[in-house]
Design a protein around this motif. Structure first.
Motif, PDB file in Angstrom:
ATOM      1  N   ARG A 152       0.872  -0.904  -0.002  1.00  0.00           N
ATOM      2  CA  ARG A 152       0.400  -0.373   0.319  1.00  0.00           C
ATOM      3  C   ARG A 152       0.878   1.254  -0.338  1.00  0.00           C
ATOM      4  O   ARG A 152       1.010   2.004  -0.543  1.00  0.00           O
ATOM      5  N   LEU A 153       1.681   1.824   1.236  1.00  0.00           N
ATOM      6  CA  LEU A 153       2.958   2.288   1.279  1.00  0.00           C
ATOM      7  C   LEU A 153       3.668   2.483   0.069  1.00  0.00           C
ATOM      8  O   LEU A 153       3.565   3.910  -0.535  1.00  0.00           O
ATOM      9  N   ALA A 154       4.339   1.568  -1.021  1.00  0.00           N
ATOM     10  CA  ALA A 154       4.633   1.697  -2.026  1.00  0.00           C
ATOM     11  C   ALA A 154       3.566   1.461  -3.482  1.00  0.00           C
ATOM     12  O   ALA A 154       4.320   2.975  -4.041  1.00  0.00           O
ATOM     13  N   LEU A 155       2.499   2.205  -3.810  1.00  0.00           N
ATOM     14  CA  LEU A 155       1.350   2.192  -4.436  1.00  0.00           C
ATOM     15  C   LEU A 155       1.193   3.596  -4.099  1.00  0.00           C
ATOM     16  O   LEU A 155       1.057   3.731  -5.443  1.00  0.00           O
ATOM     17  N   THR A 156       1.082   4.170  -3.012  1.00  0.00           N
ATOM     18  CA  THR A 156       0.636   5.721  -2.349  1.00  0.00           C
ATOM     19  C   THR A 156       1.528   6.151  -3.452  1.00  0.00           C
ATOM     20  O   THR A 156       1.433   7.799  -3.478  1.00  0.00           O
ATOM     21  N   MET A 157       3.059   5.892  -2.702  1.00  0.00           N
ATOM     22  CA  MET A 157       3.878   7.232  -3.134  1.00  0.00           C
ATOM     23  C   MET A 157       3.916   7.218  -4.219  1.00  0.00           C
ATOM     24  O   MET A 157       4.302   8.437  -4.606  1.00  0.00           O
ATOM     25  N   CYS A 158       3.990   6.137  -4.899  1.00  0.00           N
ATOM     26  CA  CYS A 158       4.117   6.603  -6.558  1.00  0.00           C
ATOM     27  C   CYS A 158       2.621   6.849  -7.609  1.00  0.00           C
ATOM     28  O   CYS A 158       3.069   8.134  -8.091  1.00  0.00           O
ATOM     29  N   GLU A 159       1.448   6.356  -6.979  1.00  0.00           N
ATOM     30  CA  GLU A 159       0.429   7.050  -7.744  1.00  0.00           C
ATOM     31  C   GLU A 159      -0.181   8.448  -6.867  1.00  0.00           C
ATOM     32  O   GLU A 159      -0.852   9.535  -7.689  1.00  0.00           O
ATOM     33  N   PHE A 160      -0.124   8.758  -6.039  1.00  0.00           N
ATOM     34  CA  PHE A 160      -0.428   9.674  -5.255  1.00  0.00           C
ATOM     35  C   PHE A 160       0.661  10.471  -4.699  1.00  0.00           C
ATOM     36  O   PHE A 160      -0.008  12.206  -5.040  1.00  0.00           O
ATOM     37  N   ASP A 161       1.372  10.851  -4.656  1.00  0.00           N
ATOM     38  CA  ASP A 161       2.564  11.160  -4.345  1.00  0.00           C
ATOM     39  C   ASP A 161       3.693  11.783  -5.202  1.00  0.00           C
ATOM     40  O   ASP A 161       4.114  12.805  -4.769  1.00  0.00           O
ATOM     41  N   GLY A 162       3.581  10.585  -6.170  1.00  0.00           N
ATOM     42  CA  GLY A 162       4.298  11.159  -7.665  1.00  0.00           C
ATOM     43  C   GLY A 162       6.319  10.979  -7.389  1.00  0.00           C
ATOM     44  O   GLY A 162       6.955  11.286  -7.900  1.00  0.00           O
ATOM     45  N   PHE A 163       6.047  10.022  -5.885  1.00  0.00           N
ATOM     46  CA  PHE A 163       7.550   9.644  -5.639  1.00  0.00           C
ATOM     47  C   PHE A 163       8.551   8.500  -7.053  1.00  0.00           C
ATOM     48  O   PHE A 163       7.594   7.745  -7.612  1.00  0.00           O
ATOM     49  N   SER A 164       9.161   8.199  -7.761  1.00  0.00           N
ATOM     50  CA  SER A 164       9.987   8.365  -8.635  1.00  0.00           C
ATOM     51  C   SER A 164      10.368   6.585  -7.696  1.00  0.00           C
ATOM     52  O   SER A 164      10.343   7.039  -6.855  1.00  0.00           O
ATOM     53  N   TYR A 165      10.890   6.074  -8.344  1.00  0.00           N
ATOM     54  CA  TYR A 165      11.188   4.480  -8.100  1.00  0.00           C
ATOM     55  C   TYR A 165      12.572   4.708  -7.052  1.00  0.00           C
ATOM     56  O   TYR A 165      12.699   4.046  -5.819  1.00  0.00           O
ATOM     57  N   ASP A 166      13.041   5.014  -7.504  1.00  0.00           N
ATOM     58  CA  ASP A 166      14.518   5.894  -6.592  1.00  0.00           C
ATOM     59  C   ASP A 166      14.200   5.905  -5.829  1.00  0.00           C
ATOM     60  O   ASP A 166      14.850   5.174  -4.644  1.00  0.00           O
TER      61      ASP A 166
END
Length: 207
Positions: A152-166
């Motif tokens: 959940r944290l990885a997905l929300t960081m990617c989809e909602f916070d716009g963080f890169s994978y790095d």
């Protein structure tokens, strides 16, 4: 025009670098500016772990206090907000552990327009369309609630916070391959829950 978002992001990062430098030189007012800039975003992050609003405010404040104390050692190896995000995440988790509680189920706000990177659900505004949209939002919330925390944290960081994978790898302190795997598994889980609804809606629209 396509470069405008990147330009704004670079400008924001440059401002952060300058404010951090000023804080490290003893300018407390510069840190106040960083707090004002990121307080709302950090509060939303903390609310993913803690439901009570007053507790969210306390933990958010504690996260900024920890960041202020740690700033003299901040070397700029990562973006300031990535670094702050990791502090806030750990502060929220430690708060729950100290209170003998487990993280509550996710309360990520799934609303039209808030899901730009893969979950855009805006449809027609007819009563039937609104009902279908509400049902899809409900299923997304339920799917997030049922996911393991790391997915959940990885997905929300990617989809909602716009963080890169790095950046996600840095926050979660894991290899980038693990981040890719977690996001892939999270999207698979979400797709499995959404597919029956989307298929049903497509059939109804074709009738």
């Amino acid at each position: 025009m396509a470069d405008a978002p990147n330009q704004r992001s670079n400008n924001s990062a440059n401002i952060d670098v300058e404010l951090v430098r000023r804080v490290q030189q003893g300018d407390k007012g510069a840190f106040d500016l960083l707090v004002r800039k990121y307080q709302q975003r950090v509060g939303k992050l903390v609310s993913r772990f803690i439901a009570d609003r007053s507790e969210v405010e306390d933990v958010t404040q504690e996260a900024f206090i920890k960041a202020y104390r740690a700033l003299p050692n901040f070397r700029g190896d990562s973006a300031f907000y990535t670094w702050l995000y990791r502090i806030a995440t750990n502060t929220a988790k430690n708060y729950l552990v100290a209170a003998g509680r487990r993280p509550p189920r996710s309360d990520v706000d799934i609303t039209t327009g808030a899901t730009e990177q893969g979950f855009e659900l805006e449809g027609d505004q007819s009563p039937e369309g609104e009902m279908a949209s509400e049902e899809i939002h409900r299923v997304i919330r339920q799917a997030l609630e049922q996911m393991p925390e790391e997915l959940r944290l990885a997905l929300t960081m990617c989809e909602f916070d716009g963080f890169s994978y790095d950046e996600i790898a840095e926050v979660m302190e894991c290899p980038i391959g693990t981040v890719r795997s977690r996001i892939f598994r999270a999207r698979q889980s979400l797709d499995k829950k959404l597919r029956p609804l989307i298929s049903t809606n497509e059939v109804e629209e074709a009738v």
